[in-house]
Design a protein around this motif. Structure first.
Motif: not given
Ligand code: PTJ
Length: 240
Positions: A90-92, A63-65, A164-172, A24-26
């Protein structure tokens, strides 16, 4: 469609509960980007391809996603980059890990690391620090997608080059990775594979791809674009 893949992945025990929230954040950041791959993501993907081509021990961390959204694209990139695939959660849980491993094997991965961890990423408590010696621990370049900030920073502290692939440019994660690609993961992975095929074997072009990328400039441009899409006047001082 992406949302449905995530929901199905959750029902199948592949995606963590937190993965749904992360998606959802993404989505929110993707709206701010205009739901498209922007120039900065292309520049970063080319630099990522260059890092992978120069790497001696590259690893694609899944990871899972990622397993729910684009397992095939992850395996295709790993094969193109001669990279190992490691499930890093992360949530193993062993159950989720073995399900993700099966998904990757179904997509053609011959060896998936992660189920039997024999090392730890220094500085990370609990199971989120687990990794394998053969994979992430001894790697020189690691690609992570949708990664938690603590894990990304810990990998950087280990001296690894992190893509890193991440839609949030502000993330750590985005702010600490060696190369941060601000794009949706299902778009970014094939983009890196495409760039890799384009520059493979051309050492000048590989060096140019790295020279052309500057993380702070790149993230600054993405932030300004997001601000502008929101109708906010941005200045160099507030977003530079
Ligand atoms: O499967 P696990 O146990 O390793 O857990 C995976 C999550 C995603 C829950 C875990 O790595 C986590 O908590 O990640 P964060 O800290 O929430 O970071 C995820 C980042 O990915 C956020 O900055 C989102 O904006 C971004 N994001 C979400 N969906 C997408 C994305 N970036 C690229 N493509 C997406 N579809």
């Amino acid at each position: 469609m992406l949302r449905e893949s995530l929901v199905r992945g959750f029902a199948d025990g592949i995606v963590a509960q937190q993965g749904l929230i992360a998606h959802g954040r993404g989505e929110m950041f993707y709206y701010l980007l205009g739901e498209r791959t922007i120039r900065e993501a292309r520049i970063a993907s080319r630099a990522a391809a260059a890092l992978l081509l120069k790497a001696e021990r590259p690893v694609i961390s899944v990871n899972g996603n990622v397993a729910a959204l684009c397992p095939k694209a992850a395996v295709t990139l790993a094969n193109a980059a001669s990279a190992k695939v490691e499930v890093g959660l992360f949530h193993r849980s062993d159950e989720r890990l073995s399900k993700i491993q099966a998904v990757l094997e179904r997509e053609g991965a011959t060896q998936v690391l992660g189920f039997l961890p024999d090392e730890r990423i220094p500085g990370l408590e609990g199971s989120r620090g687990l990794c394998t010696r053969e994979g992430i621990f001894t790697s020189d370049v690691v690609l992570v997608a949708l990664e938690d900030g603590d894990r990304t920073e810990a990998l950087v502290r280990m001296g690894k080059k992190v893509i890193a692939i991440d839609l949030n440019p502000f993330s750590r994660t985005a702010r600490s990775a060696t190369v941060a690609i601000i794009d949706e993961v299902t778009e970014a992975l094939p983009l890196i594979t495409g760039s890799l095929e384009e520059i493979r074997g051309d050492s000048d072009e590989i060096d140019r791809a790295l020279e052309r990328y500057n993380r702070e400039e790149n993230l600054g441009a993405v932030m300004r674009l997001m601000a502008s899409n929101l109708g906010i006047e941005s200045s160099e001082s507030s977003h530079g």
